[in-house]
Scaffold this motif. Structure first.
Motif, PDB file in Angstrom:
ATOM      1  N   VAL A   1      -0.886  -7.458   7.274  1.00  0.00           N
ATOM      2  CA  VAL A   1      -0.695  -6.213   6.542  1.00  0.00           C
ATOM      3  C   VAL A   1      -0.358  -6.486   5.077  1.00  0.00           C
ATOM      4  O   VAL A   1       0.475  -7.340   4.777  1.00  0.00           O
ATOM      5  CB  VAL A   1       0.444  -5.373   7.184  1.00  0.00           C
ATOM      6  N   LEU A   2      -1.034  -5.779   4.196  1.00  0.00           N
ATOM      7  CA  LEU A   2      -0.701  -5.846   2.775  1.00  0.00           C
ATOM      8  C   LEU A   2      -0.230  -4.466   2.345  1.00  0.00           C
ATOM      9  O   LEU A   2      -1.018  -3.517   2.275  1.00  0.00           O
ATOM     10  CB  LEU A   2      -1.920  -6.268   1.939  1.00  0.00           C
ATOM     11  N   ILE A   3       1.072  -4.349   2.080  1.00  0.00           N
ATOM     12  CA  ILE A   3       1.633  -3.087   1.624  1.00  0.00           C
ATOM     13  C   ILE A   3       1.444  -3.009   0.110  1.00  0.00           C
ATOM     14  O   ILE A   3       1.765  -3.964  -0.605  1.00  0.00           O
ATOM     15  CB  ILE A   3       3.136  -2.991   1.987  1.00  0.00           C
ATOM     16  N   VAL A   4       0.898  -1.912  -0.369  1.00  0.00           N
ATOM     17  CA  VAL A   4       0.651  -1.764  -1.805  1.00  0.00           C
ATOM     18  C   VAL A   4       1.472  -0.604  -2.371  1.00  0.00           C
ATOM     19  O   VAL A   4       1.263   0.558  -2.014  1.00  0.00           O
ATOM     20  CB  VAL A   4      -0.842  -1.566  -2.120  1.00  0.00           C
ATOM     21  N   GLU A   5       2.420  -0.946  -3.225  1.00  0.00           N
ATOM     22  CA  GLU A   5       3.396  -0.013  -3.807  1.00  0.00           C
ATOM     23  C   GLU A   5       3.258  -0.025  -5.322  1.00  0.00           C
ATOM     24  O   GLU A   5       3.022  -1.077  -5.905  1.00  0.00           O
ATOM     25  CB  GLU A   5       4.802  -0.534  -3.499  1.00  0.00           C
ATOM     26  N   ALA A   6       3.462   1.103  -5.953  1.00  0.00           N
ATOM     27  CA  ALA A   6       3.387   1.139  -7.411  1.00  0.00           C
ATOM     28  C   ALA A   6       4.641   0.541  -8.043  1.00  0.00           C
ATOM     29  O   ALA A   6       4.559  -0.226  -8.993  1.00  0.00           O
ATOM     30  CB  ALA A   6       3.202   2.567  -7.892  1.00  0.00           C
ATOM     31  N   ILE A   7       5.812   0.911  -7.509  1.00  0.00           N
ATOM     32  CA  ILE A   7       7.042   0.506  -8.194  1.00  0.00           C
ATOM     33  C   ILE A   7       8.194   0.264  -7.224  1.00  0.00           C
ATOM     34  O   ILE A   7       8.351   0.985  -6.241  1.00  0.00           O
ATOM     35  CB  ILE A   7       7.433   1.554  -9.272  1.00  0.00           C
ATOM     36  N   VAL A   8       8.955  -0.784  -7.502  1.00  0.00           N
ATOM     37  CA  VAL A   8      10.152  -1.081  -6.719  1.00  0.00           C
ATOM     38  C   VAL A   8      11.351  -0.963  -7.663  1.00  0.00           C
ATOM     39  O   VAL A   8      11.382  -1.605  -8.716  1.00  0.00           O
ATOM     40  CB  VAL A   8      10.088  -2.497  -6.104  1.00  0.00           C
ATOM     41  N   GLY A   9      12.278  -0.102  -7.296  1.00  0.00           N
ATOM     42  CA  GLY A   9      13.495   0.079  -8.102  1.00  0.00           C
ATOM     43  C   GLY A   9      14.635  -0.685  -7.474  1.00  0.00           C
ATOM     44  O   GLY A   9      14.746  -1.901  -7.634  1.00  0.00           O
ATOM     45  N   THR A  10      15.481   0.018  -6.740  1.00  0.00           N
ATOM     46  CA  THR A  10      16.603  -0.645  -6.062  1.00  0.00           C
ATOM     47  C   THR A  10      16.120  -1.511  -4.901  1.00  0.00           C
ATOM     48  O   THR A  10      16.834  -2.395  -4.447  1.00  0.00           O
ATOM     49  CB  THR A  10      17.577   0.393  -5.476  1.00  0.00           C
ATOM     50  N   GLY A  11      14.912  -1.229  -4.427  1.00  0.00           N
ATOM     51  CA  GLY A  11      14.379  -1.968  -3.290  1.00  0.00           C
ATOM     52  C   GLY A  11      14.708  -1.305  -1.964  1.00  0.00           C
ATOM     53  O   GLY A  11      14.249  -1.745  -0.910  1.00  0.00           O
TER      54      GLY A  11
END
Ligand code: 5GP
Length: 217
Positions: free
Chosen positions: A129-139
């Motif tokens: 699985v490849l999770i694709v996220e635009a932005i990680v802040g606090t996580g």
């Protein structure tokens, strides 16, 4: 070469003046500066696709696109991986699945995270699985999502995040592939929104105080 945390944009970087680029006139006055121009996003994405191909080439993957903010990055990243698959011996057969997360109101993270379209991810069992996220802040969001996905027993999980913010309490949950490390400021554009505005802006920009006020709900 170890994987890097991406292109580092320092806190004292003033960004580019909006006058140097084109952007929709309906947002004039709503933005402070361009922090990552669209062309640079595309160039960095091309390299991330290369890194992903180097690591995962010849594996089948399920791309898990995190909506809504991740749609543009996911589309462009998948596009670049497809181009590499067309033009080399190694290929990555891909499926794309969409899930939607919602945790933000105005520019504040809210405690409760809603995952939509993720009720039954049992098809992920034994998959890469490849999770694709635009932005990680606090996580926090990433951590919650990872826990949710892990429960379906995939063979492997990798995460691609276009932007990672330098925030004081990052839970040390970093993506495997990072586009840019940016200052802890609220950014919009390239599908990232502020109360649904600014998705129709192609550069990643810092919203202005008057922009925040104008689109506050
Ligand atoms: P975290 O849980 O890592 O603090 O927040 C992650 C989520 O908050 C992201 O998936 C994104 O939806 C949203 N987010 C965090 N920072 C920003 C930002 O600067 N701009 C926008 N538009 N969304 C953000």
């Amino acid at each position: 070469e170890g994987r890097s945390g991406g292109i580092v944009i320092n806190d004292d970087w003033p960004g580019y003046s909006l006058d140097l680029f084109s952007y929709p006139a309906h947002y004039s006055g709503d933005l402070d500066c361009v922090i990552v121009p669209h062309g640079v996003i595309m160039d960095r994405t091309e390299r991330l696709a290369r890194n992903i191909m180097d690591d995962l080439g010849d594996h089948d993957i399920v791309v898990l696109c995190v909506l809504k903010g991740g749609y543009q990055f996911c589309a462009d990243l998948v596009d670049r991986i497809k181009a590499l698959s067309r033009n080399s011996d190694r290929t990555i057969p891909m499926r794309v699945h969409f899930i939607r997360l919602k945790s933000y109101l105005n520019d504040q993270s809210t405690e409760d995270l809603h995952i939509l379209g993720a009720e039954d991810l049992s098809f992920l069992k034994g998959k890469n699985v490849l999770i694709v996220e635009a932005i990680v802040g606090t996580g926090k969001t990433m951590k919650t999502l990872l826990k949710h996905v892990e429960a379906f027993r995939p063979k492997m999980i990798k995460v691609a995040g276009l932007l990672v913010k330098r925030v004081p309490h990052n839970t040390a949950c970093l993506p495997d592939y990072v586009g840019f490390e940016i200052p802890n400021r609220f950014v919009v554009g390239y599908a990232l929104d502020y109360n649904e505005y600014f998705r129709d802006l192609n550069h990643i920009c810092v919203i202005s105080e008057s922009g925040k006020t104008k689109y506050k709900i």
